[in-house]
Design a protein around this motif. Structure first.
Motif, PDB file in Angstrom:
ATOM      1  N   LYS A 541       0.300  -1.202   0.315  1.00  0.00           N
ATOM      2  CA  LYS A 541       0.112   0.230  -0.146  1.00  0.00           C
ATOM      3  C   LYS A 541       1.125   1.306  -0.249  1.00  0.00           C
ATOM      4  O   LYS A 541       2.009   1.137   0.799  1.00  0.00           O
ATOM      5  N   ARG A 542       0.315   2.302  -0.608  1.00  0.00           N
ATOM      6  CA  ARG A 542       1.766   4.118  -0.404  1.00  0.00           C
ATOM      7  C   ARG A 542       0.704   3.996   0.665  1.00  0.00           C
ATOM      8  O   ARG A 542       0.406   4.248   1.323  1.00  0.00           O
ATOM      9  N   LEU A 543       1.899   4.671   0.766  1.00  0.00           N
ATOM     10  CA  LEU A 543       1.616   5.483   2.020  1.00  0.00           C
ATOM     11  C   LEU A 543       1.613   7.150   1.960  1.00  0.00           C
ATOM     12  O   LEU A 543       2.060   7.373   1.037  1.00  0.00           O
ATOM     13  N   SER A 545       3.176  11.053   2.235  1.00  0.00           N
ATOM     14  CA  SER A 545       4.152  12.189   1.697  1.00  0.00           C
ATOM     15  C   SER A 545       4.776  11.893   3.228  1.00  0.00           C
ATOM     16  O   SER A 545       6.143  12.107   3.093  1.00  0.00           O
ATOM     17  N   GLU A 546       3.769  12.184   4.367  1.00  0.00           N
ATOM     18  CA  GLU A 546       4.409  12.543   5.328  1.00  0.00           C
ATOM     19  C   GLU A 546       5.842  11.614   6.313  1.00  0.00           C
ATOM     20  O   GLU A 546       6.170  11.006   6.377  1.00  0.00           O
ATOM     21  N   VAL A 547       5.075  10.521   5.955  1.00  0.00           N
ATOM     22  CA  VAL A 547       5.689   8.708   5.829  1.00  0.00           C
ATOM     23  C   VAL A 547       6.773   8.054   5.059  1.00  0.00           C
ATOM     24  O   VAL A 547       7.953   7.747   4.961  1.00  0.00           O
ATOM     25  N   ALA A 564      -2.558  -1.715  10.561  1.00  0.00           N
ATOM     26  CA  ALA A 564      -1.322  -1.648   9.700  1.00  0.00           C
ATOM     27  C   ALA A 564      -0.158  -2.215   9.696  1.00  0.00           C
ATOM     28  O   ALA A 564      -0.035  -1.934  11.453  1.00  0.00           O
TER      29      ALA A 564
ATOM     30  N   ILE B  62       0.610   4.965  11.317  1.00  0.00           N
ATOM     31  CA  ILE B  62      -0.514   4.268  10.579  1.00  0.00           C
ATOM     32  C   ILE B  62      -1.387   3.651  11.231  1.00  0.00           C
ATOM     33  O   ILE B  62      -0.891   2.186  11.851  1.00  0.00           O
ATOM     34  N   ILE B  69      -3.710   3.431   3.755  1.00  0.00           N
ATOM     35  CA  ILE B  69      -3.508   3.246   5.346  1.00  0.00           C
ATOM     36  C   ILE B  69      -3.067   4.758   5.412  1.00  0.00           C
ATOM     37  O   ILE B  69      -2.651   5.567   4.047  1.00  0.00           O
ATOM     38  N   SER B  71      -2.039   8.419   8.089  1.00  0.00           N
ATOM     39  CA  SER B  71      -0.965   8.601   8.578  1.00  0.00           C
ATOM     40  C   SER B  71      -1.945   8.813  10.238  1.00  0.00           C
ATOM     41  O   SER B  71      -2.368   9.767   9.834  1.00  0.00           O
ATOM     42  N   PHE B  73      -2.087  11.799  13.588  1.00  0.00           N
ATOM     43  CA  PHE B  73      -1.650  12.546  14.761  1.00  0.00           C
ATOM     44  C   PHE B  73      -2.238  12.959  15.995  1.00  0.00           C
ATOM     45  O   PHE B  73      -3.299  13.073  15.609  1.00  0.00           O
ATOM     46  N   LEU B  99      -2.549  15.525   0.990  1.00  0.00           N
ATOM     47  CA  LEU B  99      -2.126  15.413   1.967  1.00  0.00           C
ATOM     48  C   LEU B  99      -3.796  14.220   2.637  1.00  0.00           C
ATOM     49  O   LEU B  99      -4.231  15.562   2.494  1.00  0.00           O
ATOM     50  N   ARG B 100      -3.129  13.683   3.005  1.00  0.00           N
ATOM     51  CA  ARG B 100      -4.827  13.010   3.434  1.00  0.00           C
ATOM     52  C   ARG B 100      -4.085  12.163   5.410  1.00  0.00           C
ATOM     53  O   ARG B 100      -3.587  11.240   4.866  1.00  0.00           O
ATOM     54  N   PHE B 101      -5.127  12.757   6.245  1.00  0.00           N
ATOM     55  CA  PHE B 101      -4.480  12.093   7.631  1.00  0.00           C
ATOM     56  C   PHE B 101      -5.367  12.028   8.476  1.00  0.00           C
ATOM     57  O   PHE B 101      -6.510  13.135   8.073  1.00  0.00           O
TER      58      PHE B 101
END
Lengths: 584, 169
Positions: A541-543, A545-547, A564, B62, B69, B71, B73, B99-101
């Motif tokens: 899976k793609r992560l 961009s922050e990871v 995950a 994550i 997946i 992230s 915060f 960005l998706r978080f």
């Protein structure tokens, strides 16, 4: 332009690329079988469709050009114009021109028809075939046209790099390399159109696959809790549901697969053009076009394949004269085949040309300062010199290949981008064979799930050479070097995954440690984990961009229980640690 | 999806006439905060997260959101409050292209409509703390609501830049 019209135009442009591909293929087939009237009809129909629909969506220029092309075809069909080599050249060039215009439109730019070509086409309709079709001209046509593109995107890049169609110079190596890089970066391509297929965007397929993955996880939970259900009927239903879910999952994975047919057929054109410009006679034999590969792999495969095919045509196959002298048939033969081999896909590109001369290669490498004069190399090592960057055997870089960016780029592409392997077998005077082994898909890997502390990580199985239980007496702490593991008389550095990952306050140190041995070029090393949990296939899976940029992390995965996990590249991870230690 | 588009359209129409937008109000350490509703995809219960090595403390890790997946915060940790969990704790999944978080908040309160005129500029307090992430302040039922610029609040740009730097070195 209103939304509907924009939509229609977008659909047209999508389909036009396919139509043009069909057209090109028909032209090439017709060239080899000039009496086949069915092909003429097919060409006629395709051209007619293209004309009609381009006008309908307001692309007058494409419409007008196709109209002229159709007029020419009509005259040929009615035998008013004799079929000749020049006609084929012109038809193919027109096809390229149309593709250029369509791709331009798709990229949002109106592309004007090349006036010179339009002029030639008009003249041809009047029965005047322009005849400066010398070998030299055809030679640069190959490069000034975006003619042999692997992917439309590459063609777009090529046409961007060479806006005027008749600029008489082959592109410098830098441009080509750039085009390659960009083409490799470009992911989108046109999916194949077979009679009984429908066009679905890759995004939709991916989201379906993702959702089915979730379904499987929920199903697993349900199956595990099955014994808590009292009703026998419900129990049975859960079991059946599990079977069907598994089948759905298998099916969904196959959605991303597509046959190599289109990619292979594009090679026909490349061989034709290359052979013509070099004054050679080459026949391309295709085998196993129905072999299926993940779409991403197929897209990425185009570039390396074009390179290998060009190389075979240019360096491999001799001129008819040379071939006659060597007692071979005048017509050279290149075989391109694909098939399954041991869970992998094998592609083979073989020619019956002159093969690689180890001595000549060695000589060149010395001249270029790639190896020392006195360096001793085996025959095989000499032959593998072609994979080194900056190596080109031709004294003057020819138009076709030999820019010195060739084989090493192919090798890197295959190994790093496609996660495959390339091998070469060559025999002097008999020919050269390249074999490329590729994984079926880039989306799924075999992984080891390991635990470090409370976290679990996925290690690609290909990275791990073996996993062992390191006994305490085999581990030595050497001052300044850290832990060293004695393994069957070998001493290899040992790292702890917890330390590498910066998991504070954690040390994987049970009495006997579970260690994985990594030996992939360079120094082998061992890395300890708390436990190897399982071996399983995971979907990459793609992560975010922050990871994604984290070194040592190559992607994410969802484990069997729905949590995950990160996919690690141990080599990168350890390398990072070495650097920071060196800096500290 | 349709619903979101619908909301989007409603918002665009609304903006054309009287410049008001809808916000999600949530609570964090006894304070009320708001973020534009349009940037929110969904709200989920506190999931299981997996830590990512070498990331700042407010980066919880994550999570698996139906196969994707994402992230997560901890906004409390980032804004300097002590991390705390309760049954009300929720994760707001946001979309700030590209960005998706998700961010962890104490509790999700309500959707509120604010007129642009209702949002006062950030008070220019002389403070050492960089308050750039506060877009403005709105008053509601005698309480102050801080309108947040989430990517700024989480210093996401910094985080990405940092990673790139680390990868390049």
């Amino acid at each position: 332009m209103d939304e509907l019209q924009q939509q229609l135009r977008a659909t047209f442009l999508e389909e036009a690329v396919d139509t043009l591909e069909t057209l090109e293929h028909a032209f090439l087939a017709w060239e080899n079988d000039r009496t086949n009237t069915q092909l003429i009809d097919q060409i006629f129909r395709s051209a007619h469709n293209l004309k009609g629909s381009s006008k309908a969506v307001g692309l007058a220029e494409i419409g007008a050009f196709t109209h002229d092309l159709e007029s020419l075809m009509l005259k040929i069909k009615n035998q008013e114009i004799p079929v000749s080599q020049q006609v084929f050249d012109l038809l193919l060039r027109c096809n390229d021109e149309l593709r250029r215009m369509v791709l331009g439109q798709r990229g949002g730019d109106a592309v004007a028809t090349d006036p010179e070509l339009a002029e030639r086409l008009k003249a041809a309709i009047n029965g005047q075939l322009a005849n400066p079709s010398s070998v030299a001209e055809v030679g640069f046509e190959i490069f000034t046209d975006p003619a042999p593109p692997v992917e439309p995107e590459q063609a777009a890049v090529a046409s961007m790099l060479h806006p005027p169609v008749d600029q008489p110079l082959p592109p410098p190596a830098a441009n080509l390399a750039k085009a390659q890089v960009e083409a490799a970066a470009a992911k989108k391509a046109v999916s194949s159109v077979v009679d009984d297929s429908i066009r679905v965007s890759l995004g939709r397929v991916d989201s379906l696959v993702t959702m089915i993955g979730e379904l499987v996880i929920l199903q697993t939970v349900l199956s595990q809790q099955r014994h808590q259900i009292e009703s026998p009927l419900l129990q049975k239903t859960v079991v059946q549901l599990a079977k069907i879910t598994k089948e759905i999952q298998d099916n969904s994975m196959s959605l991303r697969m597509m046959p190599l047919r289109q990619t292979f057929q594009k090679m026909q054109r490349i061989v034709r053009d290359t052979a013509k410009s070099l004054g050679k006679e080459i026949e391309l034999e295709l085998n196993g076009e129905d072999t299926e590969l993940d779409k991403t792999v197929v897209d990425l495969l185009g570039d390396p394949l074009v390179h290998l095919i060009r190389n075979a045509s240019d360096h491999g196959i001799e001129t008819p004269g040379e071939r006659a002298a060597a007692g071979k048939s005048a017509k050279g033969r290149i075989r391109l085949s694909a098939g399954h081999e041991g869970g992998k896909i094998m592609l083979e590109i073989s020619d019956d040309g002159k093969g690689l001369n180890a001595q000549v290669l060695r000589q060149k490498a010395v001249e270029k300062g790639l190896i020392r004069t006195d360096q001793s190399l085996t025959q095989e090592e000499c032959q593998n010199l072609i994979f080194i960057a900056g190596f080109s055997t031709k004294a003057s870089a020819s138009d076709i290949s030999g820019r010195g960016v060739g084989m090493d780029v192919v090798k890197t592409n295959v190994e790093t981008v496609l996660k495959g392997e390339i091998q070469m077998v060559t025999e002097l005077g008999k020919g050269t064979t390249f074999r490329i082994y590729l994984p079926l898909t880039l989306a799924i890997i075999d992984g080891l799930v390991v635990r470090s502390g409370s976290e679990r990580y996925v290690i690609p199985l290909t990275q791990v050479h073996e996993s062992i239980r390191a006994r305490r007496e085999d581990v030595h702490n050497v001052v300044g070097l850290g832990a060293i593991l004695s393994l069957r008389g070998e001493h290899i550095p040992m790292h702890s995954l917890a330390t590498q990952l910066g998991q504070r306050g954690l040390k994987n140190q049970p009495p006997d440690e579970t260690a994985m041995i990594i030996r992939d070029k360079g120094q082998p090393f061992a890395i300890t984990v708390d436990e190897i949990v399982s071996r399983q296939q995971v979907v990459i899976k793609r992560l975010g961009s922050e990871v994604r940029q984290s070194r040592g992390v190559t992607g994410g995965a969802v484990l069997g229980d729905g949590t995950a996990a990160l996919i690690l590249d141990l080599k990168e991870l350890v390398k990072k640690d070495k650097r920071s230690r060196g800096a500290a | 999806m349709n619903e979101r588009t619908h909301q989007g359209l409603a918002l665009v129409k609304g903006a054309a006439s009287s410049h008001h937008s809808r916000y999600l109000r949530f609570r964090l350490a006894e304070e009320d905060f708001a973020i534009p509703l349009l940037s929110i995809r969904e709200v989920v219960a506190m999931p299981e997260t997996t830590r990512v090595p070498h990331t700042p403390a407010h980066f919880l890790g994550i999570m698996n959101l139906r196969g994707q997946i994402i992230s997560i915060f901890d906004l409390r940790a980032k804004l300097g409050f002590k991390s705390e969990r309760s049954s009300e704790t929720a994760v707001v999944i946001c979309d700030f292209e590209p960005l998706r978080f998700g961010v962890v908040v104490d509790s999700v309160e309500a959707v509120m409509t604010l007129d642009d005129a209702d949002i006062a500029p950030r008070p220019d307090v002389d403070t050492r703390v960089n308050a750039e992430y506060i877009q403005g302040v709105a008053r509601r039922d005698q309480r102050l609501v801080l309108v947040l610029d989430l990517p700024k609040a989480l210093s996401l740009e910094d985080l990405i830049a940092m990673k790139k730097l680390a990868a390049a070195s």
